[in-house]
Scaffold this active site. Structure first.
Site, PDB file in Angstrom:
ATOM      1  N   SER A 210       0.728  -1.139  -0.064  1.00 36.80           N
ATOM      2  CA  SER A 210      -0.128  -0.057   0.026  1.00 36.80           C
ATOM      3  C   SER A 210       0.961   1.159   0.006  1.00 36.80           C
ATOM      4  CB  SER A 210      -0.932  -0.069   1.333  1.00 36.80           C
ATOM      5  OG  SER A 210      -1.519   1.358   1.507  1.00 36.80           O
TER       6      SER A 210
ATOM      7  N   TYR B 221      -1.577   0.195  10.266  1.00 33.47           N
ATOM      8  CA  TYR B 221      -1.811  -0.595   8.843  1.00 33.47           C
ATOM      9  C   TYR B 221      -0.734  -0.463   8.124  1.00 33.47           C
ATOM     10  CZ  TYR B 221      -3.492  -0.784   4.116  1.00 33.47           C
ATOM     11  OH  TYR B 221      -3.646  -0.999   3.034  1.00 33.47           O
TER      12      TYR B 221
ATOM     13  N   LYS C 146       2.223  -3.451   6.231  1.00 35.29           N
ATOM     14  CA  LYS C 146       2.438  -3.457   5.074  1.00 35.29           C
ATOM     15  C   LYS C 146       3.917  -3.567   4.442  1.00 35.29           C
ATOM     16  CE  LYS C 146      -1.610  -4.360   3.231  1.00 35.29           C
ATOM     17  NZ  LYS C 146      -2.140  -5.675   2.667  1.00 35.29           N
TER      18      LYS C 146
HETATM   19  C1  WQD Z   1      -8.988  10.338   0.832  1.00 32.36           C
HETATM   20  C2  WQD Z   1      -9.079  11.832   0.948  1.00 32.36           C
HETATM   21  C3  WQD Z   1      -9.476  12.526   3.361  1.00 32.36           C
HETATM   22  C4  WQD Z   1     -13.709  10.799   3.328  1.00 32.36           C
HETATM   23  C5  WQD Z   1      -6.542   5.318   2.114  1.00 32.36           C
HETATM   24  C6  WQD Z   1      -5.920   4.456   3.381  1.00 32.36           C
HETATM   25  C7  WQD Z   1      -6.211   2.898   2.888  1.00 32.36           C
HETATM   26  C8  WQD Z   1      -5.547   2.858   1.554  1.00 32.36           C
HETATM   27  C9  WQD Z   1      -5.962   3.660   0.688  1.00 32.36           C
HETATM   28  C10 WQD Z   1      -5.037   0.491   0.752  1.00 32.36           C
HETATM   29  C11 WQD Z   1      -8.504  12.528   2.036  1.00 32.36           C
HETATM   30  C12 WQD Z   1     -10.740  12.826   2.248  1.00 32.36           C
HETATM   31  C13 WQD Z   1     -12.405  11.218   3.137  1.00 32.36           C
HETATM   32  C14 WQD Z   1     -14.588  11.811   3.658  1.00 32.36           C
HETATM   33  C15 WQD Z   1     -12.853  13.403   3.220  1.00 32.36           C
HETATM   34  N1  WQD Z   1      -6.034   1.580   1.198  1.00 32.36           N
HETATM   35  N2  WQD Z   1     -12.120  12.351   2.839  1.00 32.36           N
HETATM   36  N3  WQD Z   1     -14.313  13.152   3.292  1.00 32.36           N
HETATM   37  O1  WQD Z   1      -6.624   8.487   3.499  1.00 32.36           O
HETATM   38  O2  WQD Z   1      -6.015   8.595   0.985  1.00 32.36           O
HETATM   39  O3  WQD Z   1      -5.911   6.679   2.525  1.00 32.36           O
HETATM   40  O4  WQD Z   1      -6.005   4.855   0.912  1.00 32.36           O
HETATM   41  O5  WQD Z   1      -4.106   0.541   0.986  1.00 32.36           O
HETATM   42  O6  WQD Z   1      -7.473   2.743   2.804  1.00 32.36           O
HETATM   43  O7  WQD Z   1      -4.741   4.613   3.564  1.00 32.36           O
HETATM   44  O8  WQD Z   1      -8.092   7.552   1.595  1.00 32.36           O
HETATM   45  O9  WQD Z   1     -10.661   7.548   1.065  1.00 32.36           O
HETATM   46  O10 WQD Z   1     -10.067   7.716   3.541  1.00 32.36           O
HETATM   47  O11 WQD Z   1      -9.154   9.721   2.041  1.00 32.36           O
HETATM   48  O12 WQD Z   1     -12.617  14.764   2.855  1.00 32.36           O
HETATM   49  O13 WQD Z   1     -15.765  11.632   4.157  1.00 32.36           O
HETATM   50  O14 WQD Z   1     -10.181  12.093   1.128  1.00 32.36           O
HETATM   51  O15 WQD Z   1      -9.367  13.507   4.189  1.00 32.36           O
HETATM   52  O16 WQD Z   1      -7.919  13.387   1.904  1.00 32.36           O
HETATM   53  P1  WQD Z   1      -6.679   7.903   2.198  1.00 32.36           P
HETATM   54  P2  WQD Z   1      -9.535   8.172   2.097  1.00 32.36           P
END
Ligand code: WQD
Length: 317
Positions: A118, A142, A146
């Site tokens: 990841s 997490y 990885k």
């Molecule tokens: C993306 C952006 C949030 C929800 C994940 C994890 C893990 C990995 C994939 C595999 C961020 C913003 C989110 C909301 C928002 N998987 N957001 N409102 O944090 O990049 O990381 O990536 O490995 O699952 O590491 O993904 O989808 O949680 O957030 O504003 O209701 O969307 O702050 O900037 P993230 P995410």
């Protein structure tokens, strides 16, 4: 090739399995069915918790009964917030499960492994476009599991000749088939869809980041493109003298939260409300993959854009 795919009942696992089956591989599944659905996978699923005491013998039996030649390992816990609350469980599940898998592979001479890693291994890097060689400093258990997983498969390579590739997924979304929706409401696009369907505002965690529109930028990759990357990586495992064993899997371009929400409005036709919330702890302003290595080594690149990701995710069930 006869392949065992762990996590075959999952959102990503079921896409990889279906694509490999359509490419002519025999795919067998293993899953503890704690979060996935067996109906997503067309084939035999060994119902097993990889971290359990009987997992090694159960896996060896599956390897021998089905002449397994390669393992695609996706089964893992992957909720960042949950990992902060329950680190011991994440280590037991993700590291313990992988240790059992490697033991079973070594004892039955299954020599090829594709490991689902990841972008979370990078943590909050200084760099905004990320190459595989930058320093990895995960900021949650997490991501730590990885990175340790990558070390474990590399150590198996040194100790007994395991042929391995680790794929560092960026932000996976979309659906390759309408019956394979991401039902875990744990990432931006499914969370936004759930809010829209509930008639509630979509929350944006911070609009004051040092980015063009103030919201965080991520590299969103279509799950079908990700599945294609697995197919290419499996073929690469058969090559001798492989130069690399770790690859970013992304598009190389970023989209901000506001850009994702604009694409959702356009693709769904729903003019939903947005609520600006405080920043979420642990969110780097921008995370985008440098994809030169996977493009030049595996001759793979993402084909689907953000609109296709959003449209396919909205239609999927
Ligand atoms: C993306 C952006 C949030 C929800 C994940 C994890 C893990 C990995 C994939 C595999 C961020 C913003 C989110 C909301 C928002 N998987 N957001 N409102 O944090 O990049 O990381 O990536 O490995 O699952 O590491 O993904 O989808 O949680 O957030 O504003 O209701 O969307 O702050 O900037 P993230 P995410």
């Amino acid at each position: 090739m006869n392949i065992l795919l762990t996590g075959a009942a999952g959102y990503i696992g079921s896409h990889v399995a279906r694509l490999l089956q359509q490419s002519g591989h025999e795919v067998f599944g293993a899953d503890d069915l704690s979060t996935g659905f067996a109906t997503r996978f067309d084939g035999k699923i060994e119902h097993v918790d990889l971290a359990s005491a009987d997992a090694v013998e159960a896996l060896k039996a599956v390897f021998l009964a089905n002449q397994i030649e390669a393992v695609v390992h996706l089964a893992a816990r992957k909720q960042v917030g949950e990992s902060v609350q329950k680190p011991e469980w994440y280590y037991l599940q993700n590291i313990g499960g992988l240790a059992n898998l490697l033991t079973a592979m070594r004892e039955t001479r299954v020599q090829k492994l594709l490991f689902s890693s990841s972008a979370a291994v990078y943590g909050m890097p200084e760099a905004q476009i990320i190459t595989e060689d930058i320093h990895c400093q995960p900021i949650n258990p997490y991501g730590e599991t990885k990175l340790i997983g990558e070390w474990m498969v590399a150590d198996a390579g040194k100790a007994w000749g395991l042929n391995h590739v680790s794929l560092r997924y960026f932000n996976v979304a979309g659906a390759g088939w309408e019956d394979l929706a991401d039902t875990a409401v744990a990432n931006l696009i499914p969370i936004a869809f759930a809010a829209i369907r509930a008639g509630e505002p979509v929350r944006v965690f911070g609009d004051d980041y040092p980015t063009d529109d103030g919201s965080c930028v991520r590299d969103y990759i279509h799950v079908l493109d990700l599945a294609e990357a697995h197919k290419s990586a499996l073929e690469y495992l058969d090559q001798a003298n492989r130069e690399h064993s770790v690859f970013n899997v992304g598009t190389g371009t970023g989209a901000s939260v506001f850009e994702v929400l604009a694409a959702i409005k356009e693709q769904t036709g729903v003019d939903f409300e947005v609520s600006i919330e405080p920043r979420r702890a642990g969110d780097p302003p921008k995370l985008c993959a440098d994809v030169n290595r996977i493009q030049s080594t595996l001759n793979w690149q993402a084909e689907n854009d953000l609109e296709s990701i959003v449209a396919s995710a909205w239609l999927a069930k």
